[in-house]
Design an enzyme around this catalytic site. Sequence first.
Site, PDB file in Angstrom:
ATOM      1  N   ASP A  29       3.758   9.265  -0.785  1.00 34.97           N
ATOM      2  CA  ASP A  29       2.112   8.558  -0.329  1.00 34.97           C
ATOM      3  C   ASP A  29       1.881   7.445  -1.453  1.00 34.97           C
ATOM      4  O   ASP A  29       2.069   7.808  -2.605  1.00 34.97           O
ATOM      5  CB  ASP A  29       1.138   9.880  -0.510  1.00 34.97           C
ATOM      6  CG  ASP A  29       0.042   9.519   0.654  1.00 34.97           C
ATOM      7  OD1 ASP A  29      -0.074   8.067   1.033  1.00 34.97           O
ATOM      8  OD2 ASP A  29      -0.750  10.410   0.784  1.00 34.97           O
ATOM      9  N   HIS A  72       0.978  -1.271  -0.023  1.00 36.73           N
ATOM     10  CA  HIS A  72       0.048  -0.132  -0.156  1.00 36.73           C
ATOM     11  C   HIS A  72       1.004   1.400   0.013  1.00 36.73           C
ATOM     12  O   HIS A  72       0.223   2.442  -0.426  1.00 36.73           O
ATOM     13  CB  HIS A  72      -0.754  -0.077   1.244  1.00 36.73           C
ATOM     14  CG  HIS A  72      -2.070  -0.905   1.153  1.00 36.73           C
ATOM     15  ND1 HIS A  72      -3.251  -0.853   0.756  1.00 36.73           N
ATOM     16  CD2 HIS A  72      -2.047  -2.356   1.211  1.00 36.73           C
ATOM     17  CE1 HIS A  72      -4.043  -1.645   0.674  1.00 36.73           C
ATOM     18  NE2 HIS A  72      -3.275  -2.818   1.105  1.00 36.73           N
TER      19      HIS A  72
HETATM   20  C1  GDG Z   1      -2.190   3.611   3.467  1.00 37.18           C
HETATM   21  C2  GDG Z   1      -1.183   4.338   2.551  1.00 37.18           C
HETATM   22  C3  GDG Z   1      -2.809   4.463   0.518  1.00 37.18           C
HETATM   23  C4  GDG Z   1      -8.644   9.808   8.058  1.00 37.18           C
HETATM   24  N1  GDG Z   1      -9.248  10.505   8.942  1.00 37.18           N
HETATM   25  C5  GDG Z   1     -10.208  10.015   9.384  1.00 37.18           C
HETATM   26  C6  GDG Z   1     -10.753   9.059   8.247  1.00 37.18           C
HETATM   27  N2  GDG Z   1      -9.621   8.927   7.579  1.00 37.18           N
HETATM   28  C7  GDG Z   1      -9.516   8.084   6.637  1.00 37.18           C
HETATM   29  C8  GDG Z   1      -9.759   8.851   5.092  1.00 37.18           C
HETATM   30  C9  GDG Z   1      -9.180   7.819   4.062  1.00 37.18           C
HETATM   31  C10 GDG Z   1      -8.057   7.010   4.891  1.00 37.18           C
HETATM   32  O1  GDG Z   1      -8.351   7.233   6.249  1.00 37.18           O
HETATM   33  C11 GDG Z   1      -6.589   7.557   4.644  1.00 37.18           C
HETATM   34  O2  GDG Z   1      -6.380   6.909   3.579  1.00 37.18           O
HETATM   35  P1  GDG Z   1      -5.036   7.435   3.022  1.00 37.18           P
HETATM   36  O3  GDG Z   1      -5.025   6.589   1.578  1.00 37.18           O
HETATM   37  O4  GDG Z   1      -5.014   8.867   2.641  1.00 37.18           O
HETATM   38  O5  GDG Z   1      -3.805   7.071   3.917  1.00 37.18           O
HETATM   39  P2  GDG Z   1      -3.154   5.958   4.575  1.00 37.18           P
HETATM   40  O6  GDG Z   1      -3.816   5.986   6.103  1.00 37.18           O
HETATM   41  O7  GDG Z   1      -1.684   6.352   4.937  1.00 37.18           O
HETATM   42  O8  GDG Z   1      -3.140   4.590   4.036  1.00 37.18           O
HETATM   43  C12 GDG Z   1      -1.953   5.228   1.294  1.00 37.18           C
HETATM   44  C13 GDG Z   1      -3.799   3.442   1.306  1.00 37.18           C
HETATM   45  O9  GDG Z   1      -2.905   2.664   2.396  1.00 37.18           O
HETATM   46  C14 GDG Z   1      -4.527   2.786   0.596  1.00 37.18           C
HETATM   47  O10 GDG Z   1      -3.910   1.674  -0.306  1.00 37.18           O
HETATM   48  O11 GDG Z   1      -3.471   5.071  -0.387  1.00 37.18           O
HETATM   49  O12 GDG Z   1      -1.059   5.863   0.662  1.00 37.18           O
HETATM   50  O13 GDG Z   1      -0.338   5.359   3.107  1.00 37.18           O
HETATM   51  O14 GDG Z   1     -10.074   6.781   3.705  1.00 37.18           O
HETATM   52  O15 GDG Z   1     -10.956   9.189   5.003  1.00 37.18           O
HETATM   53  N3  GDG Z   1     -11.805   8.322   8.328  1.00 37.18           N
HETATM   54  C15 GDG Z   1     -12.755   8.711   9.466  1.00 37.18           C
HETATM   55  N4  GDG Z   1     -12.526   9.723  10.342  1.00 37.18           N
HETATM   56  C16 GDG Z   1     -11.344  10.515  10.096  1.00 37.18           C
HETATM   57  O16 GDG Z   1     -10.712  11.239  11.140  1.00 37.18           O
HETATM   58  N5  GDG Z   1     -14.023   8.117   9.379  1.00 37.18           N
END
Ligand code: GDG
Length: 482
Positions: free
Chosen positions: A354, A152
């Site tokens: 990222d 990821h």
């Molecule tokens: C890893 C990789 C890759 C965040 N704050 C809240 C909340 N979130 C949710 C967001 C989104 C998720 O968390 C974050 O996803 P990201 O993709 O931005 O980042 P990582 O957590 O670092 O994920 C990344 C991912 O895996 C998938 O392969 O894209 O690059 O680092 O869904 O909405 N959700 C809620 N409350 C929050 O305060 N409900």
Amino acid sequence: MAGRLIVVSNRIPTEGATAGGLAVALHDSLSGTGGIWIGAHPEVGPEESLFEIGDGPYQRLAFQLSRSEYENYYLGFSNCVLWPLFHRRSDLVVLKSAYLQEYLSLNRRLANMVAEVARPDDLIWVHDYHLLPLAHYLREQGVAAKIGLFLHIPFPALADLSILPDPSIFAEWLASYDLLGLQTQADTARCLEMYRADERAEFFQDGSIKFRDRLVRVKSFPIGIAVDAFQSLADYSTGNPFGAEQPQEYIIGVDRLDYTKGLPNRFRAFGEYLHDYAEGRRPSLIQIAPPTREVVEAYRQITEELEELSGRINGRYAELDWTPIRYIHRPIARDRLAGIYRGARACLVTSLADGMNLVAKEYVAVQIPDDPGVLILSRFAGAAEDMTDALLVNPYDIDEVAKAIDTALNMPAEERIARHRSCMAAVQATDVGRWTKHFLAALIASQGRLAISSGKHDRHSRIGEERPEPRQVKFQHVEKSI
Ligand code: GDG
């Protein structure tokens, strides 16, 4: 699909937590095949075997981490070595021999437990950087089932790997998989660069790499979100998601509070926007940043830095009826989040590195097509490879990000609509349901073990299924075929 799907990840989805996109996307494949999800669970259970949790349409088998495994495998090697290293922050890597030892021993212990339940016709899908050597140990146990890995996070640069005591182990671990799924083509190129530098590897025209007695396929599978489900959340989030005090005009940022997300520069850029461009306008930056891994020193430092920066910017610009930065250091419910995204005139994603960045896709998915907000997207997020019509920025360049905020807030409707349409096409094309199907189809089609194997550990004796070796070609032809 021939056998069952077995998903293995560091953490198992639990009833209490809101189901993430991945759990939703895998639900059908798991339920339809009598599949199993295996992952760590905080509950106390037996030490040496998997234990079943909850009821449901598919089986969930958990394992427990000891205190020492949590510290050395999880916080240590996974999050103080691999996470910073893979995100180009070698300066934050902490090397301790206990970290690697326990990372390996946990993966070996888990492989023993998975081998107990795996059958030769199962598909085993391993997720992420916590479990890189799992297939290696499963093969040692004689597991012949097809095994895929999806990483990821970004694949590291070859030069960065060299800070590890033995960088060549990565090539070895990863070659035990049949399929290596990475987020972007740039990640795929870095992975191939690693194998190109390893004289044990040979390259084939169909895009596979021969390493010892195995063939591994490397391919990008850009992950996405469950588009329809997330749009429905925004549609059904009624009323004002803020409660009483909704800001007139705001920009949204949503990130786990992680040093890879470029949050200090985002705050600085917003401060610079207020100083240089705002001219009587009073937008707010709503930054939702729930805490993660707070016991790791680097996370403590960034938490303090953000408190200090938001305090300074608010101290300078706030008025009685306006708070420029609303910094919320705790999680917000997912339905409220969807509503908050929808009302934002722009979304700021400033990752320094990222894997993909799902926030960018969530924001675009819930915009109203004839009056959408603008996505400002770091060119270092995997999402930038496909969402080329976002306002792409260099997150290290604070002036450029401040200018992009101004451009976004003043962008004519026609341009906003055109950019949104293009970004939305990328969001649809990578819907997580499709993503799952593509990955599993590629895993089923993967080649597996070559005929030259001795097969001495082959518990499930699949040597009868061997295939002829593909024609070997020079490497330069291979890059084009991927
Ligand atoms: C890893 C990789 C890759 C965040 N704050 C809240 C909340 N979130 C949710 C967001 C989104 C998720 O968390 C974050 O996803 P990201 O993709 O931005 O980042 P990582 O957590 O670092 O994920 C990344 C991912 O895996 C998938 O392969 O894209 O690059 O680092 O869904 O909405 N959700 C809620 N409350 C929050 O305060 N409900």
